[in-house]
Design an enzyme around this catalytic site. Sequence first.
Site, PDB file in Angstrom:
ATOM      1  N   SER A  96       7.792   2.683  14.570  1.00 48.38           N
ATOM      2  CA  SER A  96       8.759   1.596  14.484  1.00 48.38           C
ATOM      3  C   SER A  96       8.999   0.985  15.860  1.00 48.38           C
ATOM      4  O   SER A  96       8.069   0.449  16.453  1.00 48.38           O
ATOM      5  CB  SER A  96      10.046   2.102  13.825  1.00 48.38           C
ATOM      6  OG  SER A  96      10.873   1.037  13.447  1.00 48.38           O
ATOM      7  N   ASN A 120       4.051   2.189  11.409  1.00 47.45           N
ATOM      8  CA  ASN A 120       5.096   1.311  10.877  1.00 47.45           C
ATOM      9  C   ASN A 120       5.592   0.348  11.959  1.00 47.45           C
ATOM     10  O   ASN A 120       6.782   0.212  12.197  1.00 47.45           O
ATOM     11  CB  ASN A 120       6.250   2.131  10.298  1.00 47.45           C
ATOM     12  CG  ASN A 120       5.782   3.087   9.218  1.00 47.45           C
ATOM     13  OD1 ASN A 120       5.380   4.214   9.510  1.00 47.45           O
ATOM     14  ND2 ASN A 120       5.806   2.648   7.973  1.00 47.45           N
ATOM     15  N   HIS A 241       8.908   3.269   5.150  1.00 48.69           N
ATOM     16  CA  HIS A 241       8.996   3.158   6.602  1.00 48.69           C
ATOM     17  C   HIS A 241       8.903   4.504   7.326  1.00 48.69           C
ATOM     18  O   HIS A 241       8.392   4.562   8.438  1.00 48.69           O
ATOM     19  CB  HIS A 241      10.312   2.463   6.983  1.00 48.69           C
ATOM     20  CG  HIS A 241      10.365   2.039   8.414  1.00 48.69           C
ATOM     21  ND1 HIS A 241       9.488   1.112   8.957  1.00 48.69           N
ATOM     22  CD2 HIS A 241      11.185   2.416   9.435  1.00 48.69           C
ATOM     23  CE1 HIS A 241       9.777   0.933  10.228  1.00 48.69           C
ATOM     24  NE2 HIS A 241      10.787   1.718  10.548  1.00 48.69           N
TER      25      HIS A 241
END
Length: 263
Positions: A96, A120, A241
């Site tokens: 992320s 992700n 996610h």
Amino acid sequence: MISKIQQLSNNRVAHYFEQGEGEPLVLIHGVGMQAAAWTPQIEYFSKYYRVISVDMPGHGQSTKLADDASLQDFVNWTIEFITALGLGAVNLAGHSMGSLITTGVSATRPDLVKRMAVLNGVYKRTPEAKDAVIQRAEELKTGHIDIETPLQRWFGDSEIEQQAARKVKSWLEDVDMSGYATAYSAFARGDAVYADQWSNIHCPALILTGTGDPNSTAEMAIQMASQAKNGKAVVIENERHMVNLTAPDKVNNAMQAWLETSV
């Protein structure tokens, strides 16, 4: 896992977990998480590698950056951390926001990165998506944190997903609000900062996401991989996610293949 502290400049510290011996694998978590978010990977890869999972600034036990810190500041912090460890070039993986940091380090300091992986990650968000994430960043600055919405977005009803959701909820509840708001603001405004520098990344690059992640889409992963000189996109079906927690075996297999790619 051994808990360690690395002294950095300006009396700041970086906290990290270390386990195993061999080629170094450095892991950077996403905004609101902490070093323990990589536990399935630490446990798996420490059999073969020296695994270092670091708390981002303002997360866990790492000193936070200035309130107006940008993504570049987080990248520079990571460069200082890797350099301070004296490991030479490392295998660097981020999830992320950690994937944006990993991209920045890999593009600007290729001498420090042997292989890079982004899980992700986001890439050139649409204006609508960017506005939505900036709005969430602004809400955090008021001291309001909405934990339930991301949990609903990130996890389904299966037992493994709900186990992961409970861990993620505990990390979000434990987060330093100031550090979280700073990191989220940098994350919200940072997706385009290094997006045009993928062609500068020549090392083996793994770009992984799940088909159920609406913000870090399969299309984004494919675009990033196509821009890199030696990129490979891996898209895991029906995962969202927090794929490294909800499908650890599939993620570990993909990362193992990446780590075995010759440089």
